[in-house]
Enzyme design. Structure first.
Site, short mmCIF file in Angstrom:
data_model
loop_
_atom_site.label_atom_id
_atom_site.label_comp_id
_atom_site.label_asym_id
_atom_site.label_seq_id
_atom_site.Cartn_x
_atom_site.Cartn_y
_atom_site.Cartn_z
N ARG A 1 25.33 24.59 -18.00
CA ARG A 1 24.91 23.41 -18.04
C ARG A 1 24.68 22.71 -19.30
O ARG A 1 24.48 23.55 -20.16
CB ARG A 1 23.68 23.16 -17.10
CG ARG A 1 23.88 23.81 -15.33
CD ARG A 1 22.80 23.57 -14.86
NE ARG A 1 22.64 24.03 -13.36
CZ ARG A 1 22.35 25.57 -13.06
NH1 ARG A 1 21.69 26.25 -14.25
NH2 ARG A 1 22.55 25.95 -11.67
N LYS B 1 17.87 25.98 -14.26
CA LYS B 1 16.87 25.45 -13.54
C LYS B 1 15.59 26.12 -12.90
O LYS B 1 15.86 27.16 -12.63
CB LYS B 1 17.77 24.75 -12.25
CG LYS B 1 18.99 23.80 -12.43
CD LYS B 1 19.51 23.17 -11.14
CE LYS B 1 20.37 21.98 -11.47
NZ LYS B 1 20.86 21.71 -10.15
N HIS C 1 30.30 18.94 -17.70
CA HIS C 1 30.28 19.89 -16.36
C HIS C 1 31.60 20.33 -16.12
O HIS C 1 31.73 21.15 -15.27
CB HIS C 1 29.62 19.02 -15.41
CG HIS C 1 28.71 19.87 -14.44
ND1 HIS C 1 27.50 20.37 -14.65
CD2 HIS C 1 28.70 20.27 -13.07
CE1 HIS C 1 27.13 21.03 -13.86
NE2 HIS C 1 27.78 20.95 -12.75
N ARG D 1 32.23 23.78 -17.01
CA ARG D 1 31.54 24.71 -16.17
C ARG D 1 32.35 24.78 -15.09
O ARG D 1 32.57 26.05 -14.28
CB ARG D 1 30.09 24.20 -15.69
CG ARG D 1 29.29 25.02 -14.76
CD ARG D 1 27.92 24.36 -14.69
NE ARG D 1 27.26 24.95 -13.59
CZ ARG D 1 26.27 25.96 -13.45
NH1 ARG D 1 26.52 26.61 -14.64
NH2 ARG D 1 25.75 26.06 -12.61
N HIS E 1 23.78 29.92 -9.51
CA HIS E 1 23.57 29.44 -8.01
C HIS E 1 22.42 30.40 -7.11
O HIS E 1 22.72 31.34 -7.16
CB HIS E 1 25.01 29.29 -7.47
CG HIS E 1 25.54 28.20 -8.11
ND1 HIS E 1 26.96 28.29 -7.74
CD2 HIS E 1 25.31 27.16 -8.78
CE1 HIS E 1 27.74 27.34 -8.49
NE2 HIS E 1 26.71 26.82 -9.15
N TYR F 1 34.13 26.60 -5.64
CA TYR F 1 35.13 27.10 -6.58
C TYR F 1 36.30 27.73 -6.22
O TYR F 1 37.32 28.37 -7.00
CB TYR F 1 34.64 27.52 -7.67
CG TYR F 1 33.39 26.67 -8.50
CD1 TYR F 1 33.93 25.66 -9.35
CD2 TYR F 1 32.27 26.93 -8.34
CE1 TYR F 1 32.99 25.11 -10.02
CE2 TYR F 1 30.92 25.90 -8.94
CZ TYR F 1 31.56 24.99 -9.74
OH TYR F 1 30.74 24.35 -10.21
#
Length: 301
Positions: free
Chosen positions: A149, A175, A247, A250, A273, A282
């Site tokens: 990110r 995150k 992004h 990514r 994730h 994806y």
């Protein structure tokens, strides 16, 4: 408890107990400010502890009338639910009014990706005769090579690079301040070493920034905005018609790994994730790949 006090307490909870990043806390706070504004517009004004499910449904209708898209509405509802869970945990309310609040159905949008030649063109367009060119090449190689990110890239630290081991990797703070380890490939390692060992050593670094990998000419860490502007400029130079951002690299990292046969769980781990459902987006593949798969594996093709 009035609205400003409740929101302030919630922000403190998110920071100290949930360990959320400043950007996430601001997003939650902005969403609650909208609910506060809605409540203030009503004939009978209610405190946060007096809001009912009916009030919240009215708020979502109001947000919808303002033209906010389903994904934005969904994010706002997520913030509201977190807020009322906090009030419930603090014994400020007896029941959670948001428990039965419905989230709008969001159409699944496939993320934009770049092809390998597109990425090669963008990297080749960087002017390496300038000191920042060496840094910018390392930025793109790490973005694409590790699937970071943009905030993870700007906060990358020298002490979290492990390039002298048998299996080279970097440690990333993602995150919610969660750490993860990501293997790093040859091109990204080479670009990083040239930047760090040949160019960065000549930068006069500001106090407190000594451990940051990517620095500007004034010796301070790069901003997120700079990374966006860099990628936009390179896209224009190379004539890419797509609207791309950091992004996009990514997305491309994940898509190219999965198209190449990488295990979905491994990609999930590298992307950071929490749910594999997020990673599954994806698994979209180009038509040529699908066609070749049918030709190679279907018994009647």
């Amino acid at each position: 408890m009035d609205w400003p006090s409740a929101i302030k307490g919630f922000k403190t909870y998110l920071k100290l107990e949930r360990s959320l990043a400043a950007n996430s806390i601001n997003a939650y706070s902005n969403d609650l400010d909208k609910l506060y504004q809605f409540s203030d517009l009503q004939i009978i004004k209610k405190l946060p502890t007096e809001i009912s499910l009916q009030d919240l449904r009215g708020f979502i209708n109001w947000v919808n009338e303002l033209g906010m898209i389903p994904s934005t509405q969904s994010r706002i509802i997520s913030g509201i639910k977190a807020f009322y869970k906090y009030l419930l945990m603090e014994d400020l309310i007896a029941a959670d009014p948001s428990e039965l609040l419905e989230t709008p159905r969001i159409p699944r949008k496939l993320p934009d990706t770049l092809s390998v030649p597109d990425i090669d063109k963008m990297i080749a367009a960087i002017d390496l005769s300038k000191p920042e060119g060496t840094r910018n090449k390392a930025i793109l190689e790490v973005l694409y090579g590790c699937g970071l990110r943009v905030s993870e890239l700007t906060e990358l630290r020298l002490s979290n690079l492990f390039l002298q081991t048998d299996v080279e990797f970097i440690k990333v703070i993602g995150k919610g301040s969660k750490e993860r380890l990501i293997p790093i490939g040859g091109e990204a390692i080479r670009a990083l070493r040239i930047w760090i060992e040949q160019v960065r050593v000549h930068v006069e670094i500001k106090k407190g920034e000594e451990d940051m990998v990517f620095l500007n000419r004034r010796g301070k860490r790069l901003s997120r905005v700079y990374i966006f502007l860099l990628i936009k400029e390179l896209a224009e130079i190379t004539g890419l018609k797509k609207t791309i951002s950091p992004h996009t690299f990514r997305h491309s990292f994940a898509t190219h790994l999965i198209e190449g046969g990488a295990d979905l769980r491994a990609v999930q781990e590298m992307l950071g994730h929490e749910s594999i459902t997020t990673t599954e987006i994806y698994t979209h593949l180009d038509r040529g790949f699908l066609k070749s798969t049918i030709i190679d594996f279907h018994p009647r093709s």
